[in-house]
Design an enzyme around this catalytic site. Structure first.
Site, PDB file in Angstrom:
ATOM      1  N   CYS A  34      11.483  -2.701   8.900  1.00 51.22           N
ATOM      2  CA  CYS A  34      10.466  -3.412   8.131  1.00 51.22           C
ATOM      3  C   CYS A  34       9.222  -2.562   7.947  1.00 51.22           C
ATOM      4  O   CYS A  34       9.035  -1.539   8.618  1.00 51.22           O
ATOM      5  CB  CYS A  34      10.054  -4.708   8.842  1.00 51.22           C
ATOM      6  SG  CYS A  34      11.399  -5.854   9.195  1.00 51.22           S
ATOM      7  N   CYS A  68      10.208  -8.092   3.372  1.00 50.09           N
ATOM      8  CA  CYS A  68       9.026  -7.259   3.118  1.00 50.09           C
ATOM      9  C   CYS A  68       9.327  -6.099   2.176  1.00 50.09           C
ATOM     10  O   CYS A  68       8.416  -5.419   1.718  1.00 50.09           O
ATOM     11  CB  CYS A  68       8.441  -6.730   4.422  1.00 50.09           C
ATOM     12  SG  CYS A  68       9.490  -5.523   5.300  1.00 50.09           S
ATOM     13  N   ASP A 438     -19.246  24.321  -9.949  1.00 55.27           N
ATOM     14  CA  ASP A 438     -19.733  23.219 -10.781  1.00 55.27           C
ATOM     15  C   ASP A 438     -21.195  22.906 -10.473  1.00 55.27           C
ATOM     16  O   ASP A 438     -21.583  22.705  -9.314  1.00 55.27           O
ATOM     17  CB  ASP A 438     -18.874  21.989 -10.533  1.00 55.27           C
ATOM     18  CG  ASP A 438     -19.326  20.823 -11.372  1.00 55.27           C
ATOM     19  OD1 ASP A 438     -19.001  20.806 -12.565  1.00 55.27           O
ATOM     20  OD2 ASP A 438     -20.021  19.934 -10.832  1.00 55.27           O
TER      21      ASP A 438
END
Length: 514
Positions: A34, A68, A438
């Site tokens: 699960c 699930c 930048d």
């Protein structure tokens, strides 16, 4: 394999969605595995085992939970507990890199097949073949649950050679036939022909508005658009056209992707591209843990958790847009991109404002691009890029060595280090890409010299791309964008804001002078 038993136990007992997909819980008594968020009754600690991947749990003899649905969990982050070789291999597998076998995959990575298998077993608990097989079965289960496709088409879309192998694989993996699984599916909404609806889960938090704020101003007119809570664009893949749109379902921790495409065989590729484009496999816990120690980022991380790195649909399109946007505003770059599409793109009859497909390299390689209003230099750069893609010298799919790829890209006149790093950040999905030249990043970090920013960014590794996204979204950069209305200025750091060489030299000089 790097799993902390105590952490896994706490996450399981609290059903913490932040750990969804980072490990799987196998129950000894039921032989089912699960997700950590499974709503089923909590088992005793002595009755569970933990596995790092679904493939590892499947290899140990457990079958997926039908409640699930482990096939719907966010992808396991490729960088968690893995070597660089395994990270690159997982990326290639997601791009059908195992079609020619393990030997071919290992050869592309520059290692032997036996060593590749050992690395996968060490870090993921399963072989490359098992990982790919589990992914294929999970995607088939998703198609059974969430679409009305006939089983034969699902078999082809999931990569099975024939329906017989598909039926046998599903029965062995899920202990039910495909028809029985479809009867149990909760998804009953029927979609029109060639239209499919997928729920793509992520680990919270996810700052969807920040994603839209980044993509919206950069949408190429006719090809893509942001409207309300939704992003929409046209696509072209293997000679066929279509479109998709994506919106947020916050309560379910997922993005909903509606895809319209005529050939279901390419649904897996399309879904994987969408996941990468919206950075759905990112692990915010690991990212924030590394970045929060910098005072410049601490408050940003707290006030706006979950900002992701926007990817792109197509690498060639991204670089072309980057070249068009050099030294102009976002609004100017968007206008140029719209003209390029209108003149050289193929018409597309889509929905809600989608009118064109982005021009393919074959067309732009011979196009007179200066007619749309760009300089001769940028026109020739785009043509050179298109020719390199047509010749196979540049290929954005299956990139193994980022550094070597960026070196080849930078050999094209007009493409420098800034653009190369931006391509690594958005097209290649490199979490450590960082355009340190930048100007916007320098302003936001309150530094004057690129060398100082590079030195400071060392502490942000391997998540410098996420640090850049936060710096670009800083209030100071948003204020810069409001100085010249109605131009929608980028939060800098984008190809549209790439500084000229003179700007960079002047900025660095001012830093040294002060």
């Amino acid at each position: 394999m790097g799993l902390d038993q105590q952490i896994c136990s706490r996450a399981r007992l609290s059903r913490d969605a932040r750990f969804d997909g980072k490990f799987f819980i196998a129950v000894l008594s039921t032989k089912i595995y699960c997700r950590p968020i499974c709503p089923s009754r909590t088992s005793r600690e002595s009755n569970v085992r933990y596995y790092p991947t679904a493939a590892a749990a499947a290899e140990a003899g457990y079958r997926p939970c039908l409640r699930c649905r482990p096939e719907s969990s966010p992808g396991t982050p490729a960088w968690l507990g893995t070597s660089n070789t395994v990270t690159r291999a997982l990326r290639l597998i997601s791009e059908s890199g195992l079609d020619d076998g393990v030997e071919a995959l290992a050869d592309r990575l520059g290692i032997g097949p036996r060593h590749l298998r050992r690395l996968f077993l060490k870090h993921l608990g399963a072989t490359p073949i098992a990982v790919a097989h589990t992914r294929r079965l999970h995607f088939a289960k998703k198609l059974i649950d969430e679409t009305s496709l006939p089983m034969g088409e699902i078999a082809m879309a999931a990569g099975f050679g024939c329906v017989r192998r598909f039926n046998a694989g599903i029965r062995k993996f899920f202990h039910r036939t495909p028809t029985q699984i479809r009867h149990l599916a909760r998804h009953k909404e029927l979609q029109p022909a060639n239209r499919y609806l997928f729920h793509l889960n992520f680990r919270p938090p996810y700052h969807w508005q920040a994603m839209l704020d980044f993509l919206g101003p950069r949408c190429t007119p006719g090809v893509e658009m942001v409207e309300g809570n939704c992003y929409r664009r046209s696509i072209f893949l293997n000679g066929k056209a279509g479109y998709f749109e994506v919106w947020l379902e916050e309560q379910r921790h997922c993005l909903v992707a509606q895809i319209e495409f005529g050939d279901p065989r390419f649904l897996f590729v399309i879904v994987e591209r969408i996941r990468k484009m919206f950075d759905l496999n990112a692990d915010w816990t690991s990212i924030s843990k590394s970045l929060k120690h910098d005072p410049a980022l601490t408050e940003k991380l707290r006030s706006e958790p979950g900002i992701r790195v926007p990817g792109c649909w197509d690498g060639f399109e991204l670089v072309t847009r980057a070249i068009l946007g050099q030294q102009v505003t976002v609004k100017g770059a968007t206008a140029l991109a719209g003209r390029l599409v209108a003149k050289f793109g193929k018409e597309f009859r889509g929905e809600n404002g989608l009118t064109h497909l982005f021009p393919v390299p074959d067309v732009l390689a011979q196009a007179t691009i200066r007619d749309i209003g760009v300089t001769d230099a940028r026109s020739e750069t785009i043509r050179a890029l298109a020719r390199a893609v047509c010749d196979g010298r540049i290929n954005f799919a299956g990139v193994v060595d980022f550094g070597r790829f960026l070196d080849r890209l930078s050999e094209i006149p007009g493409i420098g280090n800034w653009t190369a790093q931006y391509v690594a950040l958005r097209a290649l999905g490199d979490p450590d890409a960082f355009p340190s030249t930048d100007l916007g990043l320098l302003r936001a970090s309150k530094l004057r010299a690129t060398q100082d920013l590079e030195q400071r960014s060392e502490a942000w590794r391997p998540w410098r791309a996420y640090a850049a996204m936060y710096l670009w979204r800083s209030p100071s950069m948003q204020a810069v964008g409001r100085k010249k209305p109605p131009i929608l200025k980028a939060p800098s750091g984008t190809d549209e804001d790439a500084p000229s060489r003179d700007d960079v030299l002047a900025f660095r000089a001012s830093g040294r002078a002060n």
